[in-house]
Design an enzyme around this catalytic site. Structure first.
Site, PDB file in Angstrom:
ATOM      1  CE  LYS A 195      -4.057  -2.090   0.436  1.00  0.00           C
ATOM      2  NZ  LYS A 195      -5.212  -1.877  -0.473  1.00  0.00           N
ATOM      3  CE  LYS A 230     -10.815  -5.615  -3.949  1.00  0.00           C
ATOM      4  NZ  LYS A 230     -10.554  -4.368  -3.219  1.00  0.00           N
TER       5      LYS A 230
HETATM    6 MG   LIG Z   1      -6.794  -2.023  -4.329  1.00  0.00          MG
END
Ligand SMILES: [Mg+2]
Length: 377
Positions: free
Chosen positions: A171, A270
């Site tokens: 991240k 997703k």
């Molecule tokens: Mg992502």
């Protein structure tokens, strides 16, 4: 199979340790489940909504009870005392306005219907989905460490690699980009690394982002806000690192738009966001036709949602490792046992159903809310 009831369940779960990504810290993992009860058994589904969700994804509070009741009414009211609708029809029936909240509820109801259907037919999800691989590669995600501690980041990436992760997704955010990626690359020269910015950069940061080409990333995910395909396309055309999209891909139609616009070369798919596993397959097929690579992304699911994601990842369209590590590693308590994992792969289940087994004691200990909607008599 006749539908008798749907139970709406919330379990108050939490992460073992908070995970920081650009602008948000994930710790609370209150999770909404559905249990569809039929005369031949039951099935469980898990909703992707979560406490600290950011646009385009909904929080549990935002969808329960209004969106949930509307979806249940659409799906089962016409079948009072009647047959269970087929799993492949669930998203089409439940998603009225096409909001991501509706899609997340539809995905969970589809999962519950699918689980009941597969158990009754003594069939595995892997068999139904026509998977190409019985063993699927596991990728891991490493958050932004507290106080941007580089040593902690290096240790976390090392731990993920030691556990066999086939890739590590790091991240990043403005001000935490070159330095961490440079340090990780220097320490782990051969590791497969992705960077995920969660939409935190302004388009004006493009010149600085182009410099990330130095670190040999497998892809740079979602540098700009979800709505902005144009800036992603411009960046994709000007860097060698493939651009991936995640938050921008909020519906199957949107996936088609993004790949046709050339806004990404990699897609984070997703099923919980798109409206279930069949919607995810449609999205992945659109990507494959456009030459866009896919991986299955996660929402810190329990073993239930993650078993569905793993089976999906066994399909041929998914050429990159997904977020498929064992939830026991990140959830303080996991109400569904996951698949066996070894050397960076999970083996898909051949058992009837979705492949996840309820841990009744864990569910009972963390269940904070249950309501039951009965059908027929
Ligand atoms: Mg992502």
């Amino acid at each position: 199979m006749r539908v008798e009831a749907v139970e709406v369940v919330v379990a108050q779960l939490s992460l073992r340790a908070p995970v920081h990504s650009a602008g948000v810290t994930h710790a609370d993992k209150a999770t909404l489940f559905f249990r569809v009860v039929t005369d031949e058994g039951s099935g469980w589904g898990e909703c992707s909504a979560y406490a600290d969700a950011r646009s385009p994804d909904p929080t549990v509070e935002a969808i329960e009870p209004t969106t949930v009741d509307r979806a249940i009414a659409r799906l089962f009211t016409g079948s009072v005392g009647g047959n269970l609708p087929s799993a492949s029809s669930v998203a089409g029936v439940c998603v009225g306005g096409g909001s991501v909240g509706e899609q997340s509820v539809a995905g969970a109801l589809e999962m519950a219907v699918l689980d009941a259907e597969l158990r009754s037919a003594s069939r595995s999800l892997a068999s139904l989905l026509g998977v190409a691989h019985r063993e699927v590669g596991v990728g891991d995600v490493v958050g932004i460490p507290p106080e941007h501690d580089l040593g902690a980041l290096i240790d976390a990436v090392g731990a993920a690699l030691d556990e066999g992760a086939r890739r590590v997704r790091i991240k990043i955010e403005p001000g935490w980009d070159h330095e961490p990626l440079s340090a990780v690359r220097e320490r782990y020269a051969d590791a497969v690394l992705q960077a995920d910015a969660n939409g935190s950069f302004e388009p004006g940061a493009a010149a600085g982002l182009r410099g990330l080409d130095t670190y040999g990333l497998r892809c740079l995910e979602q540098p700009f806000v979800a709505e902005d395909l144009q800036s992603h396309r411009a960046l994709a055309e000007s860097m060698s690192t493939p651009i991936a999209l995640d938050e921008s891909l909020w519906s199957v139609a949107r996936v088609r738009d993004a790949v046709q616009a050339g806004a990404c070369r990699v897609a984070c798919v997703k099923p919980g966001r798109l409206g279930g596993v069949f919607a995810a397959i449609a999205a992945a097929e659109a990507c494959a036709e456009a030459g866009v690579e896919c991986f299955v992304g996660g929402f810190f699911e329990t073993g239930l949602g993650r078993c569905v994601n793993a089976a999906l990842a066994g399909r041929a369209e998914f050429s990159l490792p997904g977020d498929l590590g064992d939830p026991d590693r990140y959830l303080a308590a996991n109400p569904f046992a996951y698949l066996p994992e070894e050397s960076g792969t999970v083996r898909l289940s051949d058992a009837p159903g979705l492949g996840a087994e309820l841990r009744p004691g864990v569910m009972a200990a963390h269940r904070t809310y249950t309501r039951r909607v009965d059908f027929g008599s």
